[in-house]
Design a protein around this motif. Structure first.
Motif, PDB file in Angstrom:
ATOM      1  N   HIS A  40       0.725  -1.294  -0.001  1.00 45.75           N
ATOM      2  CA  HIS A  40      -0.134  -0.313  -0.089  1.00 45.75           C
ATOM      3  C   HIS A  40       0.975   1.544  -0.181  1.00 45.75           C
ATOM      4  CE1 HIS A  40      -3.315   2.537   1.036  1.00 45.75           C
ATOM      5  NE2 HIS A  40      -2.235   3.093   2.184  1.00 45.75           N
ATOM      6  N   VAL A  41       2.041   0.633   1.073  1.00 43.41           N
ATOM      7  CA  VAL A  41       2.139   2.553   0.891  1.00 43.41           C
ATOM      8  C   VAL A  41       3.483   2.788   0.094  1.00 43.41           C
ATOM      9  CG1 VAL A  41       5.026   3.642   2.262  1.00 43.41           C
ATOM     10  CG2 VAL A  41       2.636   2.419   3.081  1.00 43.41           C
ATOM     11  N   ASN A  42       4.434   1.829  -0.652  1.00 40.84           N
ATOM     12  CA  ASN A  42       4.973   1.576  -2.369  1.00 40.84           C
ATOM     13  C   ASN A  42       3.810   1.545  -3.388  1.00 40.84           C
ATOM     14  OD1 ASN A  42       7.359   0.484  -0.311  1.00 40.84           O
ATOM     15  ND2 ASN A  42       6.648  -1.330  -1.049  1.00 40.84           N
ATOM     16  N   LYS A  43       3.300   2.158  -2.994  1.00 37.19           N
ATOM     17  CA  LYS A  43       2.076   2.052  -4.589  1.00 37.19           C
ATOM     18  C   LYS A  43       1.661   3.645  -4.382  1.00 37.19           C
ATOM     19  CE  LYS A  43      -0.354  -2.058  -6.029  1.00 37.19           C
ATOM     20  NZ  LYS A  43      -1.332  -2.678  -6.137  1.00 37.19           N
ATOM     21  N   THR A  44       1.676   4.176  -3.461  1.00 37.24           N
ATOM     22  CA  THR A  44       0.704   5.898  -2.955  1.00 37.24           C
ATOM     23  C   THR A  44       1.585   6.293  -2.557  1.00 37.24           C
ATOM     24  OG1 THR A  44      -0.044   4.603  -1.134  1.00 37.24           O
ATOM     25  CG2 THR A  44      -1.224   4.566  -2.721  1.00 37.24           C
ATOM     26  N   SER A  45       1.411   7.520  -3.000  1.00 41.92           N
ATOM     27  CA  SER A  45       1.950   8.871  -2.229  1.00 41.92           C
ATOM     28  C   SER A  45       1.397   9.213  -0.807  1.00 41.92           C
ATOM     29  CB  SER A  45       2.349   9.733  -3.594  1.00 41.92           C
ATOM     30  OG  SER A  45       2.956   9.550  -4.329  1.00 41.92           O
ATOM     31  N   THR A  46       2.044   8.418   0.264  1.00 45.37           N
ATOM     32  CA  THR A  46       1.468   9.051   1.154  1.00 45.37           C
ATOM     33  C   THR A  46       1.611   9.603   2.181  1.00 45.37           C
ATOM     34  OG1 THR A  46       2.355   6.595   2.521  1.00 45.37           O
ATOM     35  CG2 THR A  46       0.283   6.640   2.001  1.00 45.37           C
ATOM     36  N   CYS A  47       3.240   9.751   2.280  1.00 51.61           N
ATOM     37  CA  CYS A  47       4.489  10.579   2.567  1.00 51.61           C
ATOM     38  C   CYS A  47       4.000  12.445   1.753  1.00 51.61           C
ATOM     39  CB  CYS A  47       5.461  11.074   2.105  1.00 51.61           C
ATOM     40  SG  CYS A  47       6.871  11.904   3.121  1.00 51.61           S
ATOM     41  N   VAL A  48       4.202  13.199   3.204  1.00 50.12           N
ATOM     42  CA  VAL A  48       2.951  15.155   2.726  1.00 50.12           C
ATOM     43  C   VAL A  48       5.079  15.637   2.894  1.00 50.12           C
ATOM     44  CG1 VAL A  48       1.454  16.248   3.767  1.00 50.12           C
ATOM     45  CG2 VAL A  48       0.862  13.950   4.066  1.00 50.12           C
ATOM     46  N   TYR A  49       4.586  16.454   2.155  1.00 50.55           N
ATOM     47  CA  TYR A  49       5.540  17.855   2.361  1.00 50.55           C
ATOM     48  C   TYR A  49       5.194  18.571   2.550  1.00 50.55           C
ATOM     49  CZ  TYR A  49       9.627  20.212   1.078  1.00 50.55           C
ATOM     50  OH  TYR A  49      10.911  21.362   0.900  1.00 50.55           O
ATOM     51  N   LEU A  50       5.312  19.716   3.421  1.00 49.12           N
ATOM     52  CA  LEU A  50       4.663  20.917   3.717  1.00 49.12           C
ATOM     53  C   LEU A  50       5.415  22.039   3.407  1.00 49.12           C
ATOM     54  CD1 LEU A  50       2.230  20.443   6.142  1.00 49.12           C
ATOM     55  CD2 LEU A  50       1.720  20.615   3.708  1.00 49.12           C
ATOM     56  N   ARG A  51       5.606  23.124   3.352  1.00 51.73           N
ATOM     57  CA  ARG A  51       6.156  24.342   3.070  1.00 51.73           C
ATOM     58  C   ARG A  51       5.629  25.543   3.637  1.00 51.73           C
ATOM     59  NH1 ARG A  51       9.405  27.311   0.062  1.00 51.73           N
ATOM     60  NH2 ARG A  51      11.525  28.153   1.043  1.00 51.73           N
ATOM     61  N   HIS A  52       6.759  26.319   4.447  1.00 47.84           N
ATOM     62  CA  HIS A  52       5.118  27.707   5.000  1.00 47.84           C
ATOM     63  C   HIS A  52       5.888  28.453   4.210  1.00 47.84           C
ATOM     64  CE1 HIS A  52       4.032  30.951   7.666  1.00 47.84           C
ATOM     65  NE2 HIS A  52       3.135  30.415   7.272  1.00 47.84           N
ATOM     66  N   ILE A  53       5.812  29.337   2.853  1.00 49.66           N
ATOM     67  CA  ILE A  53       6.340  30.072   2.138  1.00 49.66           C
ATOM     68  C   ILE A  53       6.930  31.734   3.371  1.00 49.66           C
ATOM     69  CG2 ILE A  53       6.193  30.967   0.361  1.00 49.66           C
ATOM     70  CD1 ILE A  53       4.269  29.510  -0.823  1.00 49.66           C
ATOM     71  N   PRO A  54       5.708  32.059   4.363  1.00 49.71           N
ATOM     72  CA  PRO A  54       6.787  32.987   4.769  1.00 49.71           C
ATOM     73  C   PRO A  54       8.243  33.528   5.488  1.00 49.71           C
ATOM     74  CG  PRO A  54       4.782  33.088   4.628  1.00 49.71           C
ATOM     75  CD  PRO A  54       4.975  32.260   3.943  1.00 49.71           C
ATOM     76  N   THR A  55       8.386  31.641   5.998  1.00 52.73           N
ATOM     77  CA  THR A  55       9.348  31.615   7.321  1.00 52.73           C
ATOM     78  C   THR A  55      10.228  30.667   6.555  1.00 52.73           C
ATOM     79  OG1 THR A  55       8.032  29.761   8.277  1.00 52.73           O
ATOM     80  CG2 THR A  55       7.780  31.558   9.411  1.00 52.73           C
ATOM     81  N   GLY A  56       9.669  29.757   5.287  1.00 49.16           N
ATOM     82  CA  GLY A  56      10.563  28.698   5.177  1.00 49.16           C
ATOM     83  C   GLY A  56      10.509  28.252   5.867  1.00 49.16           C
ATOM     84  N   ILE A  57       9.502  27.543   6.835  1.00 44.54           N
ATOM     85  CA  ILE A  57       9.640  26.211   7.811  1.00 44.54           C
ATOM     86  C   ILE A  57       9.192  24.971   6.832  1.00 44.54           C
ATOM     87  CG2 ILE A  57       8.724  24.829   9.357  1.00 44.54           C
ATOM     88  CD1 ILE A  57       9.285  27.738  10.838  1.00 44.54           C
ATOM     89  N   GLU A  58      10.004  23.752   6.743  1.00 44.54           N
ATOM     90  CA  GLU A  58      10.102  22.156   6.054  1.00 44.54           C
ATOM     91  C   GLU A  58       9.917  21.723   6.374  1.00 44.54           C
ATOM     92  OE1 GLU A  58      12.980  22.239   3.543  1.00 44.54           O
ATOM     93  OE2 GLU A  58      12.521  23.923   1.766  1.00 44.54           O
ATOM     94  N   VAL A  59       7.941  20.577   6.462  1.00 42.63           N
ATOM     95  CA  VAL A  59       8.334  19.587   7.322  1.00 42.63           C
ATOM     96  C   VAL A  59       7.397  18.769   6.533  1.00 42.63           C
ATOM     97  CG1 VAL A  59       5.976  18.959   9.244  1.00 42.63           C
ATOM     98  CG2 VAL A  59       6.835  21.070   9.154  1.00 42.63           C
ATOM     99  N   LYS A  60       8.675  17.759   6.874  1.00 46.36           N
ATOM    100  CA  LYS A  60       8.112  15.746   6.665  1.00 46.36           C
ATOM    101  C   LYS A  60       7.020  14.991   7.226  1.00 46.36           C
ATOM    102  CE  LYS A  60       9.940  12.568   3.285  1.00 46.36           C
ATOM    103  NZ  LYS A  60      12.128  12.435   2.976  1.00 46.36           N
ATOM    104  N   CYS A  61       5.951  14.282   6.220  1.00 41.44           N
ATOM    105  CA  CYS A  61       5.290  13.078   7.763  1.00 41.44           C
ATOM    106  C   CYS A  61       5.425  12.213   6.541  1.00 41.44           C
ATOM    107  CB  CYS A  61       4.317  14.258   7.984  1.00 41.44           C
ATOM    108  SG  CYS A  61       3.011  13.156   9.535  1.00 41.44           S
ATOM    109  N   GLN A  62       5.439  10.996   7.383  1.00 44.31           N
ATOM    110  CA  GLN A  62       5.410   9.660   7.375  1.00 44.31           C
ATOM    111  C   GLN A  62       4.737   8.842   7.863  1.00 44.31           C
ATOM    112  OE1 GLN A  62       8.098   9.026   4.391  1.00 44.31           O
ATOM    113  NE2 GLN A  62       9.464   7.872   6.090  1.00 44.31           N
ATOM    114  N   GLU A  63       4.462   9.445   8.828  1.00 47.35           N
ATOM    115  CA  GLU A  63       3.963   8.757   9.680  1.00 47.35           C
ATOM    116  C   GLU A  63       3.071   6.765   9.723  1.00 47.35           C
ATOM    117  OE1 GLU A  63       3.027  10.503  13.603  1.00 47.35           O
ATOM    118  OE2 GLU A  63       4.383  11.279  12.947  1.00 47.35           O
TER     119      GLU A  63
END
Length: 136
Positions: A40-63
């Motif tokens: 299931h994980v290998n077939k679908t894109s479950t990892c989420v990558y967020l970038r807050h443009i004003p601050t430049g903070i990046e977060v990646k979540c694949q829990e």
């Protein structure tokens, strides 16, 4: 919007509004996870990558295996990071970390001696309670 309870979702939205974080300022992309979860994980894109443009903070979540739950969790992490950046020492996360640090801190010599004397007194009391007198 997310696959979580409406109460949790409302709480997240309130925190985002309080910190002045808008959805339009967040760039969101999805990546394939590289963790456990099988086919299931290998077939679908479950990892989420967020970038807050004003601050430049990046977060990646694949829990989780679910993309929508990961979207929620990634936003929660992003809000915590921005909260730390904005509020600094007043941040809830920093207060929690400081509380743990205080709890783990070594006792002062005087406090340790006081605690040990209290323990000694208590153990003496207990020892005398269990002592049996022979009347023979």
């Amino acid at each position: 919007m997310f696959a979580v309870s409406p109460l949790k979702e409302k709480g997240l939205i309130k925190k985002m509004e309080a910190l002045n974080i808008h959805e339009k300022d967040i760039k969101e992309s999805f990546v394939r996870s590289g963790k456990k979860g099988g086919q299931h994980v290998n077939k679908t894109s479950t990892c989420v990558y967020l970038r807050h443009i004003p601050t430049g903070i990046e977060v990646k979540c694949q829990e989780e295996r679910s993309q929508s739950v990961n979207r929620y969790k990634a936003r929660v992490i992003l809000v915590k990071k921005i909260d730390q950046l904005v509020k600094g020492k007043e941040s809830e996360e920093i207060q929690r970390i400081e509380k743990i640090r205080r709890q783990k801190r070594k006792r002062s010599k005087r406090a340790k001696e006081k605690m040990l004397t209290e323990k000694k007194i208590t153990s003496e009391k207990k020892r005398f309670r269990s002592y049996k007198f022979d009347n023979e």
